[in-house]
Enzyme design. Structure first.
Site, PDB file in Angstrom:
ATOM      1  N   ARG A  12     -12.496  -9.918  11.574  1.00 35.82           N
ATOM      2  CA  ARG A  12     -11.036 -10.103  11.655  1.00 35.82           C
ATOM      3  C   ARG A  12     -10.331  -8.919  12.305  1.00 35.82           C
ATOM      4  O   ARG A  12      -9.155  -9.029  12.647  1.00 35.82           O
ATOM      5  CB  ARG A  12     -10.465 -10.364  10.263  1.00 35.82           C
ATOM      6  N   GLN A  60     -14.086 -22.371   2.487  1.00 34.94           N
ATOM      7  CA  GLN A  60     -13.663 -21.091   1.896  1.00 34.94           C
ATOM      8  C   GLN A  60     -12.353 -20.591   2.484  1.00 34.94           C
ATOM      9  O   GLN A  60     -11.914 -19.490   2.174  1.00 34.94           O
ATOM     10  CB  GLN A  60     -14.785 -20.049   2.004  1.00 34.94           C
ATOM     11  N   HIS A 112     -22.950  -6.689  10.306  1.00 35.69           N
ATOM     12  CA  HIS A 112     -23.943  -7.760  10.183  1.00 35.69           C
ATOM     13  C   HIS A 112     -25.318  -7.259  10.628  1.00 35.69           C
ATOM     14  O   HIS A 112     -26.332  -7.570  10.009  1.00 35.69           O
ATOM     15  CB  HIS A 112     -23.583  -8.944  11.089  1.00 35.69           C
TER      16      HIS A 112
HETATM   17  O1  PAF Z   1     -19.278 -13.133   4.118  1.00 37.51           O
HETATM   18  C1  PAF Z   1     -19.278 -14.138   4.867  1.00 37.51           C
HETATM   19  O2  PAF Z   1     -19.356 -14.031   6.094  1.00 37.51           O
HETATM   20  C2  PAF Z   1     -19.188 -15.530   4.237  1.00 37.51           C
HETATM   21  O3  PAF Z   1     -18.382 -15.529   3.117  1.00 37.51           O
HETATM   22  C3  PAF Z   1     -20.577 -16.129   3.925  1.00 37.51           C
HETATM   23  C4  PAF Z   1     -21.302 -15.342   2.851  1.00 37.51           C
HETATM   24  C5  PAF Z   1     -21.407 -16.203   5.189  1.00 37.51           C
HETATM   25  C6  PAF Z   1     -20.402 -17.570   3.385  1.00 37.51           C
HETATM   26  O4  PAF Z   1     -19.777 -18.381   4.310  1.00 37.51           O
END
Ligand code: PAF
Length: 281
Positions: A188, A62, A38
């Site tokens: 994860r 999701q 990130h």
């Molecule tokens: O990749 C992720 O962390 C998620 O799928 C995202 C793009 C933040 C959408 O919730």
């Protein structure tokens, strides 16, 4: 120079902050529990933009019913201190009630690209991703959005969506970041115990093996996938899929080509890990 980001908890406030921002706005959507992967996106955003916004939101739509929404790792304070070191301007931290009020009814769907690979075993996963990213882009209206290639299919799906729906935001893919031993960074990975963490390296090793076979002139995908499968199963990995794909259409190939991408999803214990590599990298 470190600087604490302004944490924004409402849609109206986020819109106001956006409207009073001058110059280019770069956006990094995340589900928090930030790692170097990130942070590399944030660094790319900082290089290209005047203002950087990071969202932290574990998007419930999701996740499938039997997936890890409840246990998804979270550490907001640590996230903020990492983003402080990178002098991020704003952190958008919405609630479920805000993003999906009781009256909520709308979804964004991308055909074809979402029906293969992870889309086969994670029904509705991409519908959740495309919907939340649309909402975030509508609220933040960024000039650029930065996404990692670790989620290669996600990147392609969102770029297709951005182009089909005429979003003005440029969606920029950034390289996958690995731990020193090669394991792809992922929030994860926290689920893995010491023994599973060692076995999880089989994903990376199988990609290296595929790359070497291709370099040695082997293009037959059944042959390549069989060797990868052996390596993974010898490490007690349970394979969801191994495919060699065209990186643009995500369609499976029978003969690997120079720009083919090897993609895989494997369970180590109960943890589902994904990884990918350009076959000629
Ligand atoms: O990749 C992720 O962390 C998620 O799928 C995202 C793009 C933040 C959408 O919730």
């Amino acid at each position: 120079m470190s600087k604490k980001p302004v944490v924004i908890r409402s849609i109206a406030e986020m819109r106001n902050a956006r409207q009073s921002s001058t110059g280019k706005v770069g956006f990094v959507p995340t589900m928090g529990y930030l790692h170097e992967g990130h942070l590399s996106l944030v660094k790319a955003a900082k290089q290209k933009s005047n203002i950087v916004v990071v969202s932290i939101y574990v998007n419930p739509t999701q996740f499938g019913p039997n997936e890890d929404l409840g246990s998804y790792p979270r550490d907001f304070d640590k996230d903020i201190s990492l983003l402080t070191e990178l002098a991020v301007d704003y952190v958008f931290f919405p609630t479920n009630e805000m993003m999906y009020p009781k009256s909520y009814k709308s979804w964004v769907i991308v055909d074809d690209l979402t029906e293969v690979l992870c889309g086969k075993s994670r029904k509705n996963h991409f519908r959740g991703v495309t919907t939340i990213v649309t909402k975030l882009m509508n609220i933040i209206d960024p000039d650029f959005m930065f996404m990692g290639e670790k989620d290669f299919q996600q990147l392609k799906v969102l770029q297709q969506m951005g182009s089909d729906l005429n979003f003005r935001t440029e969606i920029i893919g950034c390289p996958l970041i690995r731990e020193n031993d090669g394991l792809a960074m992922s929030s994860r990975n926290k689920y893995l115990n010491t023994e599973q963490r060692k076995r999880a390296l089989c994903l990376y090793k199988s990609l290296l093996l595929a790359r070497k076979m291709f370099k040695d002139g082997i293009c037959d995908v059944d042959n390549i996938a069989a060797e990868m499968r052996n390596l993974i199963e010898n490490n007690d990995g349970r394979i969801d899929y191994i495919e060699v794909i065209d990186p643009n259409t995500l369609q499976s190939q029978q003969k690997a080509e120079k720009n083919s991408r090897i993609v895989l999803a494997v369970f180590i214990g109960n943890t589902r890990l994904i990884d990918n590599m350009n076959i000629s990298d």
